[in-house]
Enzyme design. Structure first.
Site, PDB file in Angstrom:
ATOM      1  N   HIS A 222      20.064  82.559 -20.813  1.00  0.00           N
ATOM      2  CA  HIS A 222      19.394  81.858 -19.714  1.00  0.00           C
ATOM      3  C   HIS A 222      19.632  80.352 -19.807  1.00  0.00           C
ATOM      4  O   HIS A 222      19.654  79.658 -18.793  1.00  0.00           O
ATOM      5  CB  HIS A 222      17.884  82.119 -19.744  1.00  0.00           C
ATOM      6  CG  HIS A 222      17.509  83.515 -19.379  1.00  0.00           C
ATOM      7  ND1 HIS A 222      17.533  84.552 -20.282  1.00  0.00           N
ATOM      8  CD2 HIS A 222      17.113  84.060 -18.201  1.00  0.00           C
ATOM      9  CE1 HIS A 222      17.157  85.666 -19.672  1.00  0.00           C
ATOM     10  NE2 HIS A 222      16.899  85.396 -18.418  1.00  0.00           N
ATOM     11  N   ASP A 295      24.317  89.999 -14.470  1.00  0.00           N
ATOM     12  CA  ASP A 295      23.017  89.402 -14.733  1.00  0.00           C
ATOM     13  C   ASP A 295      22.865  88.243 -13.739  1.00  0.00           C
ATOM     14  O   ASP A 295      23.806  87.902 -13.001  1.00  0.00           O
ATOM     15  CB  ASP A 295      22.937  88.927 -16.188  1.00  0.00           C
ATOM     16  CG  ASP A 295      21.507  88.875 -16.722  1.00  0.00           C
ATOM     17  OD1 ASP A 295      20.563  88.896 -15.906  1.00  0.00           O
ATOM     18  OD2 ASP A 295      21.324  88.816 -17.947  1.00  0.00           O
TER      19      ASP A 295
END
Length: 551
Positions: A222, A295
């Site tokens: 992330h 993702d």
């Protein structure tokens, strides 16, 4: 309902595909977030992000293949089960082709929809329980309740093998550090989520993630671009088995990881953008022909080397079908359209991905009946709590009971926890005093716990990431030094158990309500611990995979 043959299913999808414009085809590749809790109610962020006011207007404008729900301060789509169902129905009404409505409802650490939806322990707890039947049942429960709310795609299970104890983002989201156990549990959950027959109205599309495997990394994709130093042979032995099991279980979709694997692809590209990994390993070596989804394309791991305009095109060229959450949907769509019109990507290649997506929607029954009965939602969501509790009861692991502090048999117990909800749930059940500190307790919080300990006859300490948080470890050691019986409980990753000389150690792997109730039952002697460590635990006092004591 008559089940379609594979040929008829393909024909139905091809018929839909033939009637679509290029713009509609490209729209099907994208799964985007929405802002707001009602389809037709304006939300100011939609104007900023999409140039329209409401979620339904966004769907009508872009005709995406899917949307994803969140429950946080920036994208809050979640209030009540009935509200979620109404939002889902409203979005479906706005779409020409039924939407995939998705969520990350892994259970445990990653849970977007809380109570009254049935809460379950996460993957590592299920790994400790060792029951593939329980893993399948947990997924079946989650699928049934999600589908009742109009959600037909769950980005679960996590199929990563958590071989690196320092992994900051996978941890308890993984079933195990053992490839076979992770593979067995992954396959069981695929069956639970997707059901045992086509068009199951209680099933959802499941998504094994994060290919080729995020379990060996030490950074969070992330916020960075993590590196896995697996060789190809190591990958085949360690990371590949759960994905192979998912494919053998006929999983609908597989999610990519934004990680570099330089020994497999030395280009430096993250796996999401790597033809060697997506086409070479997943498509060709593992013979997977289902939907591949990225993702989130907002994550730093995929944006470090390329622009937001380049990323969707590179992902498609790598072999991806679904593009999840581009930070600028309009830019991403236009980039793909431009690539097709210039010949960089053929329309035939777009058709290939769209056909996979349409087949998946048809298989799940989404193309046949996208909307849900709002009046039945409250009868279904939250109706599985007893089954969830039975599953959780089988996951508690006793690592050490040298102090013979269990059963509790205390007249003045104290619960010390790093967060309020689990500490409150446990203290209420034990009729105990509680002190809530933090994952990194301050000196004042430590002193508060020590003062409370002076009046306790037994102390239960809930840890979470203690092995990497010195002040949390120091608090536990000071409580042990009081001479009072201390029961330490790792409520996150079980690696905590190797780092303190507390004589009694348990692991729950989860702070959910059902896990705290299962812990209370063990502490009070109502049940005996049945779990086994699903990972190797290194450290000053190491414990092997499979360790667990009972009485």
């Amino acid at each position: 309902m008559v089940a379609l043959t594979p040929v008829a299913r393909a024909d139905a999808s091809v018929t839909t595909l033939r009637g679509m414009s290029l713009e509609e085809k490209v729209g099907q590749l994208f799964v985007t977030y929405v802002n707001g809790q009602a389809a037709d109610v304006p939300h100011p962020k939609n104007r900023t992000d999409f140039g329209v006011d409401s979620p339904a207007e966004m769907v009508r404008k872009y005709q995406p293949g899917g949307v994803i729900y969140f429950n946080n301060s920036s994208r809050d789509n979640i209030d009540t089960p009935k509200q979620i169902a109404q939002l889902s129905n409203g979005l479906q009404k706005a779409s020409k082709i039924p939407l995939l409505i998705s969520i990350d409802q892994e259970m445990g650490q990653v849970t977007r929809i809380g109570p009254p939806a049935t809460q379950l322990p996460g993957n590592m707890a299920l790994g400790a329980g060792r029951s593939t039947q329980d893993a399948e049942e947990a997924a079946r429960i989650t699928a049934q309740e999600l589908r009742a709310m109009g959600i037909n795609q769950n980005f679960a299970p996590d199929a990563d093998v958590n071989s690196n104890p320092a992994n900051p983002i996978i941890g308890v989201r993984s079933f195990s550090s053992d490839p076979k156990l992770a593979a067995d549990m992954t396959k069981a959950q695929v069956t639970g989520y997707e059901g045992r027959h086509w068009f199951d109205p209680d099933s959802v599309t499941s998504t094994a993630k994060h290919f080729p495997g995020h379990g060996d990394t030490s950074e969070d994709s992330h916020t960075s671009l993590p590196v896995s130093n697996r060789s190809l042979d190591q990958w085949r032995q360690i990371d590949s088995p759960p994905f192979q099991a998912a494919i053998a279980g006929k999983i609908d979709s597989i999610m990519t990881a934004h990680i570099q694997v330089p020994q497999i692809d030395p280009s430096g590209n993250p796996a999401t953008l790597s033809p060697k990994i997506i086409t070479g390993l997943l498509r060709e070596e593992l013979k997977y022909d289902g939907v591949v989804v990225t993702d989130s394309l907002e994550m730093a791991g995929v944006r470090k080397l390329h622009s937001d305009a380049e990323i969707p095109v590179l992902a498609i060229k790598a072999g991806v079908d679904q593009l999840l959450m581009p930070p600028n949907l309009g830019l991403a769509v236009e980039s793909v359209l431009k690539a097709v019109r210039s010949g960089e990507i053929s329309e035939q290649r777009i058709d290939q991905s769209v056909l996979r997506i349409l087949k998946m929607k048809l298989l799940r029954g989404v193309m046949l009946n996208a909307e849900v009965d709002v009046n039945k939602v409250d009868q279904i969501v939250g109706s599985n709590t007893q089954a969830a509790q039975r599953i959780a009861d089988r996951t508690i692991t006793a690592v050490r009971n040298d102090g013979q502090a269990i059963p509790l048999n205390a007249t003045a117990p104290l619960v010390v926890g790093t967060s309020d909800a689990p500490a409150t749930a446990l203290a209420t059940r034990l009729k105990a005093t509680k002190v809530v500190t933090a994952t990194s307790p301050t000196p004042g919080q430590t002193q508060q716990a020590l003062v409370a300990a002076a009046n306790a006859d037994k102390i239960v300490v809930l840890t979470n990431g203690l092995s990497t948080r010195p002040t949390q470890l120091d608090l536990l050691n000071q409580l042990v030094a009081t001479g009072k019986p201390v029961i330490a409980v790792a409520t996150g990753v079980p690696y905590d158990v190797a780092h303190s000389n507390a004589k009694t150690w348990l692991a729950t792997y989860s702070t959910t309500t059902v896990s705290m109730e299962a812990l209370a039952k063990t502490l009070l002697g109502e049940t005996k611990p049945q779990g086994k460590l699903p990972v190797d635990v290194p450290g000053p006092t190491p414990y092997p995979f499979g360790h667990g004591v009972t009485w």
